[in-house]
Design a protein around this motif. Structure first.
Motif, PDB file in Angstrom:
ATOM      1  N   HIS A 232       0.837  -1.205   0.000  1.00 20.87           N
ATOM      2  CA  HIS A 232       0.000   0.000   0.000  1.00 20.87           C
ATOM      3  C   HIS A 232       0.872   1.255   0.000  1.00 20.87           C
ATOM      4  O   HIS A 232       0.635   2.194  -0.767  1.00 20.87           O
ATOM      5  CB  HIS A 232      -0.924  -0.027   1.211  1.00 20.87           C
ATOM      6  N   VAL A 233       1.876   1.277   0.883  1.00 21.83           N
ATOM      7  CA  VAL A 233       2.837   2.381   0.951  1.00 21.83           C
ATOM      8  C   VAL A 233       4.227   1.772   1.002  1.00 21.83           C
ATOM      9  O   VAL A 233       4.523   0.950   1.881  1.00 21.83           O
ATOM     10  CB  VAL A 233       2.607   3.266   2.194  1.00 21.83           C
ATOM     11  N   SER A 234       5.093   2.167   0.096  1.00 20.40           N
ATOM     12  CA  SER A 234       6.439   1.587   0.024  1.00 20.40           C
ATOM     13  C   SER A 234       7.296   2.029   1.195  1.00 20.40           C
ATOM     14  O   SER A 234       7.333   3.219   1.534  1.00 20.40           O
ATOM     15  CB  SER A 234       7.115   2.000  -1.283  1.00 20.40           C
ATOM     16  N   ASN A 235       8.030   1.084   1.776  1.00 20.79           N
ATOM     17  CA  ASN A 235       8.919   1.407   2.896  1.00 20.79           C
ATOM     18  C   ASN A 235      10.237   2.000   2.445  1.00 20.79           C
ATOM     19  O   ASN A 235      11.075   2.354   3.278  1.00 20.79           O
ATOM     20  CB  ASN A 235       9.165   0.159   3.762  1.00 20.79           C
ATOM     21  N   VAL A 236      10.435   2.135   1.137  1.00 25.49           N
ATOM     22  CA  VAL A 236      11.652   2.760   0.598  1.00 25.49           C
ATOM     23  C   VAL A 236      11.296   4.013  -0.192  1.00 25.49           C
ATOM     24  O   VAL A 236      11.841   5.095   0.052  1.00 25.49           O
ATOM     25  CB  VAL A 236      12.443   1.778  -0.290  1.00 25.49           C
ATOM     26  N   LEU A 237      10.374   3.887  -1.127  1.00 30.27           N
ATOM     27  CA  LEU A 237      10.019   5.021  -1.981  1.00 30.27           C
ATOM     28  C   LEU A 237       9.056   5.982  -1.305  1.00 30.27           C
ATOM     29  O   LEU A 237       8.981   7.155  -1.681  1.00 30.27           O
ATOM     30  CB  LEU A 237       9.398   4.513  -3.283  1.00 30.27           C
ATOM     31  N   GLY A 238       8.279   5.490  -0.351  1.00 23.84           N
ATOM     32  CA  GLY A 238       7.289   6.346   0.294  1.00 23.84           C
ATOM     33  C   GLY A 238       6.073   6.627  -0.563  1.00 23.84           C
ATOM     34  O   GLY A 238       5.199   7.407  -0.168  1.00 23.84           O
ATOM     35  N   CYS A 239       5.983   6.000  -1.746  1.00 21.86           N
ATOM     36  CA  CYS A 239       4.859   6.246  -2.647  1.00 21.86           C
ATOM     37  C   CYS A 239       3.620   5.505  -2.156  1.00 21.86           C
ATOM     38  O   CYS A 239       3.701   4.482  -1.471  1.00 21.86           O
ATOM     39  CB  CYS A 239       5.214   5.823  -4.068  1.00 21.86           C
ATOM     40  N   VAL A 240       2.449   6.017  -2.514  1.00 23.53           N
ATOM     41  CA  VAL A 240       1.170   5.475  -2.067  1.00 23.53           C
ATOM     42  C   VAL A 240       0.452   4.872  -3.275  1.00 23.53           C
ATOM     43  O   VAL A 240       0.263   5.535  -4.299  1.00 23.53           O
ATOM     44  CB  VAL A 240       0.295   6.566  -1.422  1.00 23.53           C
ATOM     45  N   LEU A 241       0.037   3.618  -3.137  1.00 20.80           N
ATOM     46  CA  LEU A 241      -0.618   2.896  -4.224  1.00 20.80           C
ATOM     47  C   LEU A 241      -2.012   3.454  -4.477  1.00 20.80           C
ATOM     48  O   LEU A 241      -2.743   3.810  -3.545  1.00 20.80           O
ATOM     49  CB  LEU A 241      -0.708   1.420  -3.858  1.00 20.80           C
ATOM     50  N   ASP A 242      -2.400   3.491  -5.736  1.00 20.27           N
ATOM     51  CA  ASP A 242      -3.765   3.836  -6.114  1.00 20.27           C
ATOM     52  C   ASP A 242      -4.626   2.591  -5.900  1.00 20.27           C
ATOM     53  O   ASP A 242      -4.902   1.821  -6.830  1.00 20.27           O
ATOM     54  CB  ASP A 242      -3.810   4.299  -7.568  1.00 20.27           C
ATOM     55  N   THR A 243      -5.050   2.376  -4.666  1.00 17.96           N
ATOM     56  CA  THR A 243      -5.739   1.135  -4.320  1.00 17.96           C
ATOM     57  C   THR A 243      -7.096   1.016  -5.010  1.00 17.96           C
ATOM     58  O   THR A 243      -7.529  -0.091  -5.346  1.00 17.96           O
ATOM     59  CB  THR A 243      -5.927   1.020  -2.802  1.00 17.96           C
ATOM     60  N   ASP A 417      24.533   8.153  14.124  1.00 14.77           N
ATOM     61  CA  ASP A 417      24.294   7.588  15.449  1.00 14.77           C
ATOM     62  C   ASP A 417      25.218   8.206  16.490  1.00 14.77           C
ATOM     63  O   ASP A 417      24.815   8.421  17.639  1.00 14.77           O
ATOM     64  CB  ASP A 417      24.488   6.072  15.411  1.00 14.77           C
ATOM     65  N   MET A 418      26.446   8.515  16.113  1.00 14.91           N
ATOM     66  CA  MET A 418      27.371   9.165  17.050  1.00 14.91           C
ATOM     67  C   MET A 418      26.859  10.538  17.462  1.00 14.91           C
ATOM     68  O   MET A 418      27.182  11.021  18.546  1.00 14.91           O
ATOM     69  CB  MET A 418      28.756   9.295  16.409  1.00 14.91           C
ATOM     70  N   ALA A 419      26.017  11.121  16.618  1.00 12.15           N
ATOM     71  CA  ALA A 419      25.411  12.419  16.949  1.00 12.15           C
ATOM     72  C   ALA A 419      24.049  12.259  17.611  1.00 12.15           C
ATOM     73  O   ALA A 419      23.337  13.243  17.810  1.00 12.15           O
ATOM     74  CB  ALA A 419      25.282  13.268  15.691  1.00 12.15           C
ATOM     75  N   GLY A 420      23.679  11.034  17.948  1.00  9.22           N
ATOM     76  CA  GLY A 420      22.408  10.786  18.622  1.00  9.22           C
ATOM     77  C   GLY A 420      21.220  10.628  17.705  1.00  9.22           C
ATOM     78  O   GLY A 420      20.079  10.581  18.179  1.00  9.22           O
ATOM     79  N   VAL A 421      21.471  10.535  16.386  1.00  6.86           N
ATOM     80  CA  VAL A 421      20.385  10.445  15.405  1.00  6.86           C
ATOM     81  C   VAL A 421      20.275   9.007  14.911  1.00  6.86           C
ATOM     82  O   VAL A 421      21.230   8.466  14.338  1.00  6.86           O
ATOM     83  CB  VAL A 421      20.624  11.389  14.218  1.00  6.86           C
ATOM     84  N   ALA A 422      19.121   8.393  15.126  1.00  9.18           N
ATOM     85  CA  ALA A 422      18.887   7.001  14.736  1.00  9.18           C
ATOM     86  C   ALA A 422      18.168   6.945  13.395  1.00  9.18           C
ATOM     87  O   ALA A 422      17.007   7.346  13.293  1.00  9.18           O
ATOM     88  CB  ALA A 422      18.074   6.277  15.799  1.00  9.18           C
ATOM     89  N   VAL A 423      18.873   6.478  12.363  1.00  8.93           N
ATOM     90  CA  VAL A 423      18.256   6.187  11.071  1.00  8.93           C
ATOM     91  C   VAL A 423      18.657   4.766  10.689  1.00  8.93           C
ATOM     92  O   VAL A 423      19.515   4.160  11.328  1.00  8.93           O
ATOM     93  CB  VAL A 423      18.702   7.175   9.973  1.00  8.93           C
ATOM     94  N   ARG A 424      18.040   4.244   9.663  1.00  5.33           N
ATOM     95  CA  ARG A 424      18.330   2.873   9.227  1.00  5.33           C
ATOM     96  C   ARG A 424      19.198   2.908   7.985  1.00  5.33           C
ATOM     97  O   ARG A 424      19.137   3.841   7.189  1.00  5.33           O
ATOM     98  CB  ARG A 424      17.032   2.125   8.934  1.00  5.33           C
ATOM     99  N   SER A 425      20.003   1.861   7.806  1.00  3.24           N
ATOM    100  CA  SER A 425      20.766   1.694   6.570  1.00  3.24           C
ATOM    101  C   SER A 425      20.697   0.239   6.149  1.00  3.24           C
ATOM    102  O   SER A 425      20.513  -0.657   6.979  1.00  3.24           O
ATOM    103  CB  SER A 425      22.221   2.122   6.760  1.00  3.24           C
ATOM    104  N   GLY A 426      20.831   0.009   4.842  1.00 11.00           N
ATOM    105  CA  GLY A 426      20.769  -1.340   4.304  1.00 11.00           C
ATOM    106  C   GLY A 426      19.785  -1.401   3.153  1.00 11.00           C
ATOM    107  O   GLY A 426      19.467  -0.380   2.538  1.00 11.00           O
ATOM    108  N   HIS A 427      19.273  -2.599   2.888  1.00  9.63           N
ATOM    109  CA  HIS A 427      18.323  -2.741   1.789  1.00  9.63           C
ATOM    110  C   HIS A 427      16.871  -2.729   2.272  1.00  9.63           C
ATOM    111  O   HIS A 427      15.948  -2.840   1.454  1.00  9.63           O
ATOM    112  CB  HIS A 427      18.591  -4.017   0.976  1.00  9.63           C
ATOM    113  N   HIS A 428      16.657  -2.597   3.589  1.00 12.91           N
ATOM    114  CA  HIS A 428      15.315  -2.450   4.171  1.00 12.91           C
ATOM    115  C   HIS A 428      14.379  -3.597   3.753  1.00 12.91           C
ATOM    116  O   HIS A 428      13.176  -3.388   3.556  1.00 12.91           O
ATOM    117  CB  HIS A 428      14.700  -1.098   3.783  1.00 12.91           C
TER     118      HIS A 428
END
Length: 478
Positions: A232-243, A417-428
């Motif tokens: 429905h919503v991509s976890n990488v592109l953030g696009c929303v499907l025309d359901t 992360d060393m600056a206290g900011v948590a983001v993800r990396s990888g292929h998700h």
């Protein structure tokens, strides 16, 4: 405040009709809906947000700032810096009401559900089944008996593949997926196709690689199409499907439709009665609930047509030495002792979000998501953000998967992360999509209702410093 009562099922069943135990005793009989309706009628707001903040204070503050006190984990330092948690697409944090609900389960009425007649078991059963009802209301189900409690969305998809799929997908039948799917919406269908000889078709991206290509989707449809299973919503592109369009096309060719709603249920209003799908899946841990529990929603007549997947206790009607008969949905699909405290926590999360109002949640996330995208895009021409720009006709989720030219996503995430900011990396968990994008990995910052513009500014500042650090290091090395 809106009423939380369930509508009457179009099939004529009473909504959330009490389930019958093996002994013929009613095991659900809950007053929760009655109490909620009475509270609404008297103008009372008994949601968690109302207990923690007055309506006036919520209206005067930005939503993100006003909710932060509900999430105790956010009030800490990481590597000597205030935590900025921007990994919400992977898992969200939990408000106090969820933590308290789970604690009460273990400290006040810890017992197995459905089978016992003693007071603790009756209380645990009541709270457990109320949680199912609360989730049903959040997603707009006609009855809570359409809500199957599973371990996570992955299990929900596997359940459909191994029940409906095994019974209905034959050699030469076609299953339409997409290149943007999470692995959980690829691998179960690959396994099914290997067993049955079915053919997998994959919707490509648009030429600008920002979203799924609906023209290509339409070209894949054929009389052999039996199932369409899309995000429905991509976890990488953030696009929303025309359901609406996808559901219309599915009906046109007589195919069933499953939607992966892991990134939509937490962030926008989802009404399964109007979505057009036959099944949806969602994971509790992404909508402020605990991990280890999630939901499969299915249209009741579809669930009725499906055989059990796992056998054992709970899912039976009668067991003999040489054969068994099985319970009606959803119990048919819930073998064994469930994750009781986790399910109760999921119900508390669903009620809390419903009390906030999902329209309000979505409006705030559109604002914070646009701010995140625009601030990130302005950092450097070397930053590439994947997916559509904000403000398009279908919108964009409040996440931004990105890469910095010349830097690896994991190196970027490590220094953030060393600056206290948590983001993800990888292929998700979306390797095929990253191959389509021509990269092996990406970093991803994903915001939720408790994030603020100040936190986005902190992220951008830390990213700018990260790029400068690597540039200086490379310059010194050369």
């Amino acid at each position: 405040m809106r009423s939380l009562s369930l509508p009457i099922s179009t099939s004529g069943r009473a909504p959330c009709a009490p389930a019958m135990s093996k002994r013929g005793m009613f095991i659900q009989g809950s007053n929760w809906w009655k109490l909620r309706r009475e509270a609404v009628a008297h103008g009372a707001d008994i949601t968690a947000s109302a207990r923690s903040s007055s309506s006036s204070s919520l209206s005067q503050l930005a939503l993100g700032e006003s909710l932060r006190a509900e999430f105790p984990i956010l009030d800490q330092q990481v590597n000597g810096q205030p935590l900025v948690y921007l990994d919400n697409a992977a898992t969200s944090q939990k408000p106090r009401v969820v933590l308290e609900a789970m604690s009460r389960c273990y400290t006040e009425y810890n017992a197995n559900v459905h089978r016992g007649v003693h007071a603790l078991s009756a209380k645990a059963t009541q709270e457990y089944e109320q949680a199912r009802e609360k989730v049903a209301v959040l997603i707009g189900a006609s009855t809570c008996r359409e809500v199957v409690i599973v371990r996570n969305a992955t299990e929900g998809i596997n359940l459909v593949a191994n029940t409906w799929g095994s019974a209905n997908i034959k050699q030469g039948d076609e299953i339409i997926l997409s290149v943007a799917e999470h692995h959980a919406n690829l691998v179960p269908w690959q396994l099914l196709a290997a067993r049955t000889g079915a053919v997998l078709r994959h919707v490509r991206l648009t030429p600008d690689k920002s979203q799924l290509d609906m023209d290509h989707f339409r070209s894949l449809l054929s009389p052999r199409t039996r199932l369409i299973s899309l995000v429905h919503v991509s976890n990488v592109l953030g696009c929303v499907l025309d359901t609406a369009y996808v559901a219309e096309q599915a009906r046109r060719v007589g195919a069933k439709l499953l939607l992966d709603c892991c990134q939509s249920v937490p962030h926008m209003p989802v009404d399964v009665r109007s979505l057009g799908a036959d099944w949806i899946v969602a994971s509790s841990h992404k909508f402020c609930g605990p991990s280890g529990v999630g939901i499969l929603w299915g249209r009741y007549e579809v669930l009725e047509s499906m055989d059990p997947w796992m056998g054992g206790g709970e899912m039976i009607a009668d067991v003999h030495l040489d054969h068994s008969t099985f319970a009606m949905p959803p119990t048919r699909f819930e073998a064994g002792t469930p994750a009781i405290a986790e399910t109760i926590g999921m119900g508390a999360a669903a009620e809390w979000l419903y009390g906030l109002g999902m329209e309000r949640v979505h409006a705030y996330e559109e604002k914070i998501g646009t701010y995140l995208y625009e601030r990130l895009a302005a950092v450097s021409p070397r930053v590439t953000i994947y997916g559509p720009r904000p403000g398009g006709p279908r919108g964009r989720a409040s996440l931004a998967a990105f890469n910095v030219e010349g830097l690896h996503a994991t190196d970027v995430s490590t220094l953030l992360d060393m600056a206290g900011v948590a983001v993800r990396s990888g292929h998700h968990c979306a390797q095929p999509l990253h191959r389509e994008l021509g990269v092996s990995a990406s970093a991803r910052a994903s915001a939720y209702i408790y994030n603020t513009e100040a936190e986005v500014d902190k992220f951008v500042e830390a990213l700018t410093d990260t790029i400068k650090f690597f540039d200086d290091m490379h310059g010194a090395a050369s």
